[in-house]
Scaffold this motif. Sequence first.
Motif, PDB file in Angstrom:
ATOM      1  N   PRO A  39      23.480  18.037  33.312  1.00 24.25           N
ATOM      2  CA  PRO A  39      24.009  17.289  34.520  1.00 24.25           C
ATOM      3  C   PRO A  39      25.573  17.997  34.355  1.00 24.25           C
ATOM      4  O   PRO A  39      26.182  17.856  35.594  1.00 24.25           O
ATOM      5  N   TYR A  40      26.144  18.557  33.266  1.00 22.84           N
ATOM      6  CA  TYR A  40      27.537  18.656  33.482  1.00 22.84           C
ATOM      7  C   TYR A  40      28.038  20.163  33.129  1.00 22.84           C
ATOM      8  O   TYR A  40      29.024  20.525  33.216  1.00 22.84           O
ATOM      9  N   SER A 160      14.047  14.565  26.358  1.00 19.73           N
ATOM     10  CA  SER A 160      14.148  15.183  27.584  1.00 19.73           C
ATOM     11  C   SER A 160      14.910  13.945  28.506  1.00 19.73           C
ATOM     12  O   SER A 160      15.379  14.416  29.499  1.00 19.73           O
ATOM     13  N   THR A 161      14.500  12.737  28.263  1.00 13.71           N
ATOM     14  CA  THR A 161      15.043  11.783  29.051  1.00 13.71           C
ATOM     15  C   THR A 161      16.576  11.335  28.501  1.00 13.71           C
ATOM     16  O   THR A 161      17.715  11.167  29.064  1.00 13.71           O
ATOM     17  N   ILE A 162      16.553  11.085  27.182  1.00 17.04           N
ATOM     18  CA  ILE A 162      18.038  10.805  26.336  1.00 17.04           C
ATOM     19  C   ILE A 162      19.174  11.915  26.724  1.00 17.04           C
ATOM     20  O   ILE A 162      20.120  11.465  26.902  1.00 17.04           O
ATOM     21  N   GLY A 163      18.568  13.152  26.456  1.00 17.46           N
ATOM     22  CA  GLY A 163      19.811  14.106  26.671  1.00 17.46           C
ATOM     23  C   GLY A 163      20.530  13.971  28.006  1.00 17.46           C
ATOM     24  O   GLY A 163      21.621  13.860  28.098  1.00 17.46           O
ATOM     25  N   PRO A 164      19.806  14.232  29.127  1.00 18.38           N
ATOM     26  CA  PRO A 164      20.485  14.424  30.284  1.00 18.38           C
ATOM     27  C   PRO A 164      21.210  12.862  30.821  1.00 18.38           C
ATOM     28  O   PRO A 164      22.351  13.024  31.262  1.00 18.38           O
ATOM     29  N   THR A 165      20.483  11.769  30.344  1.00 18.25           N
ATOM     30  CA  THR A 165      21.084  10.517  30.665  1.00 18.25           C
ATOM     31  C   THR A 165      22.642  10.320  30.096  1.00 18.25           C
ATOM     32  O   THR A 165      23.513  10.025  30.333  1.00 18.25           O
ATOM     33  N   GLY A 167      24.335  12.721  28.523  1.00 17.45           N
ATOM     34  CA  GLY A 167      25.058  13.850  28.850  1.00 17.45           C
ATOM     35  C   GLY A 167      25.761  13.586  29.910  1.00 17.45           C
ATOM     36  O   GLY A 167      27.135  13.739  30.232  1.00 17.45           O
ATOM     37  N   GLY A 168      25.078  13.017  31.019  1.00 22.29           N
ATOM     38  CA  GLY A 168      25.781  12.711  32.288  1.00 22.29           C
ATOM     39  C   GLY A 168      26.678  11.399  32.244  1.00 22.29           C
ATOM     40  O   GLY A 168      27.988  11.190  32.541  1.00 22.29           O
TER      41      GLY A 168
END
Length: 228
Positions: A39-40, A160-165, A167-168
Motif C-alpha cells: 500500500p505504501y 496476505s491479508t494482514i500484511g497490506p492491511t 501496512g496501510g
Amino acid sequence: MSPANAALPPPAREYGRGKFIALLLVVVNEAISVSMLYPYVGLLIVHLDPGMARKDAGTLSGLIVGSFNIAQAIFAQRWGRLSDTYGRRPMMVLGLIGSAVFSTLFGLSNSVWQLLVFRFLYGAANGNAPLSKTMTAEMTTSSTDAYGWAMMSAGWSIGSTIGPTFGGVLYDPSSHWPSVFAGTIFESKPALLPGLFGAAYSIFAIGVVRFVLPESNPKARMPLWVAR
C-alpha cells in the motif's frame, strides 16, 4: 497422498494437528513480509525523493517489490541445502531473525537505493516459504495430508491479508495519530512502524519455531542453540 509425499518415507511419528498450526504461523510471516509494503511503497519513494517523477516512482516501486522475490529465488536452494544438513528449524529461526532485522532496516532507510538493497537482503534471508512446504511434506501422513497442505494455503491467505492491511494502517503514523507520533522518529521515517510490526511478528514466530514446531529432518545435525 500428494505427489510430494509419495517420494518421501513416512514420518517417524504422527504429528498432531497443532504442529501444523505452528507451521501456519511461520507461513503467515512470509506472506506479511512479501505484501506489507504494497500500500505504501510508492508513497515512501516520493517521501525519500520528493522531486522524483511519477513514472520513475512507479518503476522503482516494481523493482523494490520484485527484488524480494528475486532474492528468494536465488537463495532458496542454498537455504534448502543448509536445512538438509543442520535441520529445518535452525534455518527457519535464522530466516526469521533476518526478517526482523531487514524489516526494521527497510523502515529506517534514508534513500531509495537503501530501500532496494534492504528489500533484496530481506528476500535473501527469507527461505522459509519453501522450507515450510518441505516440512509439510515430511510431517504429513495419509490421515493429515489434506489438513497439512490446507494450513499452508490458509497461512498464506491470512498473511496476505494482514500484511497490506497493517501496512496501510501503520504507514505514516504521525499523520494518523499526531498527538502520539508527531515530532518523533516516525515523522521522518513513515515506514518504520510497519517495519517494527513485521519485526515483532517475526520474533513471535521465532518463539513458535523454537518451542512448538518439531524438527522434521531426522538426519539433521542440530546446532545446540536451537536443539531441544
